[in-house]
Design a protein around this motif. Structure first.
Motif, PDB file in Angstrom:
ATOM      1  N   SER A 119      13.682 -88.817  25.249  1.00  0.00           N
ATOM      2  CA  SER A 119      13.772 -88.504  26.668  1.00  0.00           C
ATOM      3  C   SER A 119      12.630 -89.135  27.455  1.00  0.00           C
ATOM      4  CB  SER A 119      13.770 -86.983  26.865  1.00  0.00           C
ATOM      5  OG  SER A 119      12.544 -86.441  26.408  1.00  0.00           O
ATOM      6  N   GLY A 120      11.789 -89.913  26.779  1.00  0.00           N
ATOM      7  CA  GLY A 120      10.718 -90.604  27.471  1.00  0.00           C
ATOM      8  C   GLY A 120       9.481 -89.770  27.705  1.00  0.00           C
ATOM      9  N   GLN A 121       9.436 -88.564  27.141  1.00  0.00           N
ATOM     10  CA  GLN A 121       8.285 -87.699  27.330  1.00  0.00           C
ATOM     11  C   GLN A 121       7.210 -87.996  26.289  1.00  0.00           C
ATOM     12  OE1 GLN A 121       8.084 -85.468  29.942  1.00  0.00           O
ATOM     13  NE2 GLN A 121       9.972 -86.494  30.538  1.00  0.00           N
ATOM     14  N   LEU A 122       5.949 -87.868  26.690  1.00  0.00           N
ATOM     15  CA  LEU A 122       4.824 -88.092  25.790  1.00  0.00           C
ATOM     16  C   LEU A 122       4.558 -86.828  24.986  1.00  0.00           C
ATOM     17  CD1 LEU A 122       2.482 -89.963  24.901  1.00  0.00           C
ATOM     18  CD2 LEU A 122       1.125 -88.954  26.748  1.00  0.00           C
ATOM     19  N   VAL A 123       4.502 -86.967  23.676  1.00  0.00           N
ATOM     20  CA  VAL A 123       4.273 -85.830  22.789  1.00  0.00           C
ATOM     21  C   VAL A 123       3.071 -86.137  21.908  1.00  0.00           C
ATOM     22  CG1 VAL A 123       5.205 -84.429  20.923  1.00  0.00           C
ATOM     23  CG2 VAL A 123       6.712 -85.213  22.750  1.00  0.00           C
ATOM     24  N   GLY A 124       2.215 -85.137  21.733  1.00  0.00           N
ATOM     25  CA  GLY A 124       1.055 -85.312  20.869  1.00  0.00           C
ATOM     26  C   GLY A 124       0.893 -84.105  19.966  1.00  0.00           C
ATOM     27  N   ALA A 125       0.179 -84.269  18.872  1.00  0.00           N
ATOM     28  CA  ALA A 125      -0.075 -83.167  17.946  1.00  0.00           C
ATOM     29  C   ALA A 125      -1.550 -83.162  17.588  1.00  0.00           C
ATOM     30  CB  ALA A 125       0.774 -83.318  16.689  1.00  0.00           C
ATOM     31  N   MET A 126      -2.089 -81.968  17.404  1.00  0.00           N
ATOM     32  CA  MET A 126      -3.478 -81.858  16.974  1.00  0.00           C
ATOM     33  C   MET A 126      -3.609 -80.669  16.045  1.00  0.00           C
ATOM     34  SD  MET A 126      -5.178 -80.494  20.536  1.00  0.00           S
ATOM     35  CE  MET A 126      -4.237 -81.663  21.519  1.00  0.00           C
ATOM     36  N   GLU A 127      -4.597 -80.736  15.191  1.00  0.00           N
ATOM     37  CA  GLU A 127      -4.829 -79.680  14.213  1.00  0.00           C
ATOM     38  C   GLU A 127      -6.047 -78.876  14.626  1.00  0.00           C
ATOM     39  OE1 GLU A 127      -5.785 -79.241   9.403  1.00  0.00           O
ATOM     40  OE2 GLU A 127      -5.136 -81.151  10.254  1.00  0.00           O
ATOM     41  N   GLY A 128      -5.994 -77.556  14.442  1.00  0.00           N
ATOM     42  CA  GLY A 128      -7.141 -76.729  14.786  1.00  0.00           C
ATOM     43  C   GLY A 128      -7.004 -75.329  14.232  1.00  0.00           C
ATOM     44  N   ASP A 129      -8.096 -74.618  14.221  1.00  0.00           N
ATOM     45  CA  ASP A 129      -8.164 -73.252  13.708  1.00  0.00           C
ATOM     46  C   ASP A 129      -8.191 -72.291  14.895  1.00  0.00           C
ATOM     47  OD1 ASP A 129      -8.731 -70.823  12.539  1.00  0.00           O
ATOM     48  OD2 ASP A 129     -10.598 -71.451  11.591  1.00  0.00           O
ATOM     49  N   VAL A 130      -7.113 -71.514  15.074  1.00  0.00           N
ATOM     50  CA  VAL A 130      -7.039 -70.634  16.236  1.00  0.00           C
ATOM     51  C   VAL A 130      -7.999 -69.450  16.137  1.00  0.00           C
ATOM     52  CG1 VAL A 130      -4.664 -71.260  16.778  1.00  0.00           C
ATOM     53  CG2 VAL A 130      -5.111 -69.285  15.288  1.00  0.00           C
ATOM     54  N   THR A 131      -8.583 -69.223  14.972  1.00  0.00           N
ATOM     55  CA  THR A 131      -9.545 -68.126  14.836  1.00  0.00           C
ATOM     56  C   THR A 131     -10.962 -68.565  15.210  1.00  0.00           C
ATOM     57  OG1 THR A 131     -10.106 -68.541  12.508  1.00  0.00           O
ATOM     58  CG2 THR A 131      -8.168 -67.177  12.947  1.00  0.00           C
ATOM     59  N   SER A 132     -11.114 -69.832  15.571  1.00  0.00           N
ATOM     60  CA  SER A 132     -12.420 -70.374  15.953  1.00  0.00           C
ATOM     61  C   SER A 132     -12.440 -70.702  17.437  1.00  0.00           C
ATOM     62  CB  SER A 132     -12.721 -71.646  15.152  1.00  0.00           C
ATOM     63  OG  SER A 132     -13.790 -72.367  15.730  1.00  0.00           O
ATOM     64  N   GLU A 133     -13.316 -70.057  18.175  1.00  0.00           N
ATOM     65  CA  GLU A 133     -13.424 -70.313  19.609  1.00  0.00           C
ATOM     66  C   GLU A 133     -13.771 -71.770  19.877  1.00  0.00           C
ATOM     67  OE1 GLU A 133     -15.879 -68.519  23.482  1.00  0.00           O
ATOM     68  OE2 GLU A 133     -16.020 -67.558  21.518  1.00  0.00           O
ATOM     69  N   THR A 134     -14.644 -72.330  19.058  1.00  0.00           N
ATOM     70  CA  THR A 134     -15.033 -73.732  19.211  1.00  0.00           C
ATOM     71  C   THR A 134     -13.847 -74.665  19.018  1.00  0.00           C
ATOM     72  OG1 THR A 134     -17.264 -73.241  18.422  1.00  0.00           O
ATOM     73  CG2 THR A 134     -16.574 -75.543  18.361  1.00  0.00           C
ATOM     74  N   GLU A 135     -13.050 -74.397  17.975  1.00  0.00           N
ATOM     75  CA  GLU A 135     -11.888 -75.234  17.698  1.00  0.00           C
ATOM     76  C   GLU A 135     -10.849 -75.139  18.816  1.00  0.00           C
ATOM     77  OE1 GLU A 135     -10.561 -77.076  14.387  1.00  0.00           O
ATOM     78  OE2 GLU A 135     -12.522 -77.614  15.209  1.00  0.00           O
ATOM     79  N   VAL A 136     -10.623 -73.945  19.314  1.00  0.00           N
ATOM     80  CA  VAL A 136      -9.641 -73.762  20.379  1.00  0.00           C
ATOM     81  C   VAL A 136     -10.083 -74.502  21.645  1.00  0.00           C
ATOM     82  CG1 VAL A 136      -8.605 -72.062  21.939  1.00  0.00           C
ATOM     83  CG2 VAL A 136      -8.718 -71.603  19.482  1.00  0.00           C
ATOM     84  N   LYS A 137     -11.352 -74.383  21.985  1.00  0.00           N
ATOM     85  CA  LYS A 137     -11.859 -75.107  23.157  1.00  0.00           C
ATOM     86  C   LYS A 137     -11.725 -76.609  22.979  1.00  0.00           C
ATOM     87  CE  LYS A 137     -15.066 -71.619  24.910  1.00  0.00           C
ATOM     88  NZ  LYS A 137     -16.476 -71.256  25.173  1.00  0.00           N
ATOM     89  N   ARG A 138     -11.947 -77.086  21.759  1.00  0.00           N
ATOM     90  CA  ARG A 138     -11.798 -78.516  21.488  1.00  0.00           C
ATOM     91  C   ARG A 138     -10.353 -78.958  21.693  1.00  0.00           C
ATOM     92  NH1 ARG A 138      -9.625 -81.231  17.668  1.00  0.00           N
ATOM     93  NH2 ARG A 138      -9.357 -79.415  16.309  1.00  0.00           N
TER      94      ARG A 138
END
Length: 198
Positions: free
Chosen positions: A1-20
């Motif tokens: 559909s022409g939409q830009l999609v991205g994926a990233m890995e992170g730990d939702v239990t880490s405030e630092t990771e979520v902010k990143r």
């Protein structure tokens, strides 16, 4: 559909990771309109082992609370103020139908219901906290078809004669995130084929 999609890995239990993760998304898309907290430790904590280690009941309880409750709290805490500064946004959290009304017996169900009940209560409070610019709602699926992500409460089929699928949940999320749901906040939409009614 022409939409830009991205994926990233992170730990939702880490405030630092979520902010990143949020900072990375903002760099790519400049704006975050919808946030769905769908991370769960249910498969590992309730049904699995890690290597040769089998979880004790206390470890399973802690693992599920860390990801499903603490993770949801950290993510909402991080994205909520950003959406408020944008003057718009939609947060969707995941619960479980049996955690809301009937409950379910069995050690795994007790743990899962406790975690998802906490997510339900947290979401109602956040809906008031982030209003009027940000909406917060909950999806509470029933037993899932061919998935260990959610415990199964009953062997029998619900009135609609099939179990919930990931597509069913996605359709509910799309509705809650759409302009048609602009007057809905602090609510739980139950998608369970009628297996629990209230």
């Amino acid at each position: 559909s022409g939409q830009l999609v991205g994926a990233m890995e992170g730990d939702v239990t880490s405030e630092t990771e979520v902010k990143r993760m949020i900072e990375s998304a903002l760099q790519s898309y400049f704006h975050i309109d919808i946030w769905v907290n769908a991370a769960t430790a249910a498969t590992t904590a309730l049904f699995g082992e890690v290597g040769d280690h089998e979880y004790s009941e206390e470890e399973r309880f802690r693992c599920l609370l860390d990801v499903d409750v603490k993770g949801t709290f950290i993510c909402c805490n991080a994205i909520g103020p950003i959406m408020q500064s944008q003057a718009s946004g939609c947060i969707i959290n995941m619960s479980w139908d049996a955690a809301l009304v009937e409950g379910a017996a069995g050690a795994n169900n007790v743990i899962f219901a406790a975690a998802k009940g906490a997510v339900h209560s947290l979401s109602m409070s956040l809906a008031r906290e982030y209003a009027p610019s940000v909406r917060v709602n909950v999806i509470a699926p029933g037993s899932m078809n061919a998935s260990a992500a959610y415990p199964t409460v009953a062997e029998h089929k619900p009135p609609l004669e099939r179990l919930c699928t990931p597509d069913d949940v996605a359709e509910v999320a799309l509705h809650l995130a759409s302009p048609e749901a602009s007057y809905i906040t602090g609510q739980t939409l139950v998608g369970n084929g009628g297996s629990i009614m209230y």
